[in-house]
Design a protein around this motif. Structure first.
Motif, short mmCIF file in Angstrom:
data_model
loop_
_atom_site.label_atom_id
_atom_site.label_comp_id
_atom_site.label_asym_id
_atom_site.label_seq_id
_atom_site.Cartn_x
_atom_site.Cartn_y
_atom_site.Cartn_z
N CYS A 104 16.82 78.01 -13.52
CA CYS A 104 18.10 78.76 -14.77
C CYS A 104 16.85 80.23 -15.13
O CYS A 104 16.21 79.63 -15.44
CB CYS A 104 18.99 78.80 -15.53
SG CYS A 104 19.64 79.14 -16.44
N CYS A 137 24.18 77.70 -17.67
CA CYS A 137 23.41 78.60 -17.01
C CYS A 137 24.48 79.83 -16.77
O CYS A 137 25.33 79.63 -16.56
CB CYS A 137 22.76 78.27 -15.55
SG CYS A 137 21.45 79.02 -14.83
N ASP A 183 23.23 82.53 -14.69
CA ASP A 183 22.91 83.53 -13.80
C ASP A 183 23.48 83.89 -12.29
O ASP A 183 24.60 83.00 -12.49
CB ASP A 183 22.10 82.50 -12.69
CG ASP A 183 20.28 82.37 -13.89
OD1 ASP A 183 20.57 83.24 -14.61
OD2 ASP A 183 19.55 81.45 -13.67
N LEU A 243 19.36 80.89 -19.43
CA LEU A 243 20.13 80.39 -19.77
C LEU A 243 20.14 80.20 -21.12
O LEU A 243 19.51 80.03 -21.99
CB LEU A 243 18.98 78.61 -19.86
CG LEU A 243 18.87 76.94 -19.86
CD1 LEU A 243 19.61 76.45 -19.25
CD2 LEU A 243 17.67 76.16 -19.69
#
Length: 259
Positions: free
Chosen positions: A85, A57, A59, A88
Motif C-alpha cells: 500500500c 489503505c 490506493d 496507508l
C-alpha cells in the motif's frame, strides 16, 4: 548473646538491640514502591508495546482495512498488503513495537523462539538469586541487577529491530528477577518477624501501574516511554547505592557483627 565474643548469635538478639520497625524500614518500604513504579513503567512495554493498530489503505487499485484480529489470522497476507500500500493510514492509541517493526511480518520460528526465552531467563535467575545473594550479599545483587536493568532499558529504546530488542529484553528479564529476588529477601530480613508481612506488601504494583499509565499517556510512544521511565529510575540507583543497608542475616552469616 555469646559470652566469649559478646556478639549476638542470631537475628532475635539483633532485633533486641535495634528498633523492630523504625525510620529505615519505612524508608525501605518507600524505596520498594519507587522500584515498583520504574518496573511497572518498563513492563508496560510488554503489553502496550505489542498493540497492533488498524491499517487502512486508500490506493486507487488497493483498498482494505485490517484490524489486529485479521492480522493474527493471516499475518503473511496482511504483511504483503500493508507493504504494497502506498497510501496507508493507521488508527492507533499508542505507537507500539508491532507497528514500528512490523513484527507480524517476521517468520513464525523467530516469533515463537524469542518470547520462549523470557520465562527460561526468569526461572534461571530466580533459581540462582538466593545462592548468589548468600555469597555476595543482598544489597550488591540488588544494585548490580538494577544497574543492568537500567542499561538494558536505554538500549531497548535504541534497538534497530525486534530481534535486537528481544535479545536485550532477555538479559533485562534475567537481571530484573535476580535483583527482585534479592530485594524481597532483603526486605523480609530487615524487619522483625512480626512486621514481615507488612514489609512484604511493599512489593505491590498498584500505585506503580497507575503512575506508569500516566507516563505512557504522556509519551505515546514505546521508545519515549522507555527513555523516560529509565531516566526517572536513575536517582533510585544512587539511593540504593548510598542508603540501602545489608541484610542482618547475611552479616551474621559472614560474621560481620560490627556492621
Amino acid at each position: 548473646m555469646d559470652k566469649n565474643t559478646k556478639q549476638p548469635k542470631n537475628l532475635d538478639e539483633i532485633y533486641k538491640s535495634i528498633k523492630s520497625y523504625g525510620y529505615y524500614q519505612m524508608f525501605f518500604l518507600a524505596v520498594m514502591q519507587y522500584s515498583c513504579w520504574i518496573e511497572a513503567g518498563n513492563r508496560a512495554i510488554e503489553s502496550l508495546g505489542l498493540l497492533i493498530p488498524t491499517y487502512k489503505c486508500f490506493d486507487k487499485n488497493l483498498e482494505f482495512e485490517l484490524n489486529s484480529t485479521q492480522i493474527h489470522l493471516n499475518a503473511s497476507n496482511a504483511c504483503r498488503l500493508i507493504r504494497a500500500c502506498q497510501n496507508l493510514t493507521l488508527e492507533k492509541a499508542w505507537t507500539s513495537l508491532h507497528e514500528e517493526f512490523e513484527w507480524f511480518c517476521e517468520s513464525e520460528s523467530l516469533k515463537s523462539t524469542l518470547p520462549s526465552l523470557l520465562p527460561f531467563a526468569g526461572l534461571l535467575s530466580f533459581v540462582i538469586a538466593g545462592h548468589v545473594s548468600d555469597y555476595l550479599g543482598r544489597k550488591w545483587i540488588i544494585i548490580s541487577g538494577y544497574s543492568i536493568q537500567l542499561l538494558c532499558g536505554f538500549l531497548e529504546a535504541l534497538a534497530p529491530n525486534m530481534g535486537v530488542y528481544m535479545g536485550i529484553h532477555v538479559i533485562k528479564m534475567f537481571a530484573r528477577n535476580l535483583s527482585g529476588g534479592a530485594a524481597f529477601v532483603l526486605a523480609i530480613e530487615s524487619v522483625h518477624s512480626k512486621y514481615r508481612l507488612i514489609q512484604a506488601f511493599g512489593f505491590q504494583f498498584s500505585i506503580g501501574y497507575m503512575l506508569a499509565g500516566l507516563t505512557c499517556y504522556l509519551t505515546g510512544h514505546w521508545r519515549r516511554q522507555l527513555l523516560l521511565i529509565n531516566f526517572l529510575g536513575i536517582p533510585l540507583l544512587f539511593i540504593k547505592l548510598l542508603k540501602l543497608e545489608e541484610s542482618p542475616r547475611f552479616l551474621i552469616q559472614k560474621q560481620k557483627y560490627a556492621e
